[in-house]
Design a protein around this motif. Structure first.
Motif, PDB file in Angstrom:
ATOM      1  N   HIS A  69       1.009  -0.972   0.048  1.00  0.00           N
ATOM      2  CA  HIS A  69      -0.169   0.331  -0.047  1.00  0.00           C
ATOM      3  C   HIS A  69       0.965   1.071  -0.245  1.00  0.00           C
ATOM      4  O   HIS A  69       0.306   1.858  -0.737  1.00  0.00           O
ATOM      5  CB  HIS A  69      -1.001   0.109   0.852  1.00  0.00           C
ATOM      6  CG  HIS A  69      -2.159   1.298   0.924  1.00  0.00           C
ATOM      7  ND1 HIS A  69      -2.766   1.512   0.688  1.00  0.00           N
ATOM      8  CD2 HIS A  69      -1.944   2.246   2.421  1.00  0.00           C
ATOM      9  CE1 HIS A  69      -3.363   2.380   0.839  1.00  0.00           C
ATOM     10  NE2 HIS A  69      -3.075   2.861   1.897  1.00  0.00           N
ATOM     11  N   VAL A  78       0.985   4.454  -2.969  1.00  0.00           N
ATOM     12  CA  VAL A  78       0.659   5.723  -3.055  1.00  0.00           C
ATOM     13  C   VAL A  78       1.884   6.615  -3.272  1.00  0.00           C
ATOM     14  O   VAL A  78       1.942   7.426  -3.532  1.00  0.00           O
ATOM     15  CB  VAL A  78       0.134   5.508  -0.934  1.00  0.00           C
ATOM     16  CG1 VAL A  78      -0.349   7.002  -0.860  1.00  0.00           C
ATOM     17  CG2 VAL A  78      -1.648   5.285  -1.227  1.00  0.00           C
ATOM     18  N   ARG A  94       2.922   6.687  -6.256  1.00  0.00           N
ATOM     19  CA  ARG A  94       1.702   6.838  -8.090  1.00  0.00           C
ATOM     20  C   ARG A  94       1.512   5.950  -8.047  1.00  0.00           C
ATOM     21  O   ARG A  94       1.281   6.357  -9.930  1.00  0.00           O
ATOM     22  CB  ARG A  94       1.670   8.926  -8.084  1.00  0.00           C
ATOM     23  CG  ARG A  94       1.752   9.258  -7.141  1.00  0.00           C
ATOM     24  CD  ARG A  94       2.017  11.147  -7.213  1.00  0.00           C
ATOM     25  NE  ARG A  94       3.280  11.351  -7.908  1.00  0.00           N
ATOM     26  CZ  ARG A  94       4.278  10.950  -8.133  1.00  0.00           C
ATOM     27  NH1 ARG A  94       4.819  11.647  -6.994  1.00  0.00           N
ATOM     28  NH2 ARG A  94       5.147  11.418  -8.716  1.00  0.00           N
TER      29      ARG A  94
END
Length: 105
Positions: A42, A46, A49
């Motif tokens: 995760h 993030v 991107r």
């Protein structure tokens, strides 16, 4: 199972399909997951991107593997030092570690 460096090379290999490169990144995250696999994955999605459609930004995979490599460059030497310390302590009869492993603290 292959090594982290081999999988990192596959992530950076622009001749491979985006899906194969993503699978290689997943293998890298399995080899070096400082927060556990799901949390590390995760974080990479993030922070780098990574888009849903990989063809939109293939450089995101390289950014993600570069971040994992930087983390690995810090964690692996500390883990090796800790392993050497534990070998010495065990050789002298100390069965329980005095401190927690450095990557957990």
């Amino acid at each position: 199972m292959t090594s982290f460096p081999a999988q990192a090379r596959r992530v950076r290999d622009s001749t491979l399909s985006p899906q194969r490169r993503l699978y290689a990144l997943r293998e890298c995250a399995m080899h070096c997951a400082p927060y556990g696999f799901r949390a590390t994955w995760h974080h990479l999605v993030v922070a780098a991107r990574i888009p849903r459609s990989l063809t939109d930004d293939l450089d995101a995979l390289v950014r993600a593997v570069d971040e994992l490599q930087r983390t690995r460059d810090v964690v692996v030497p500390r883990a090796q030092e800790y392993a050497a310390l534990r070998r010495r302590e065990t050789a002298t009869g100390r069965r329980l570690p005095r401190t927690s492993p450095p990557w957990n603290s």
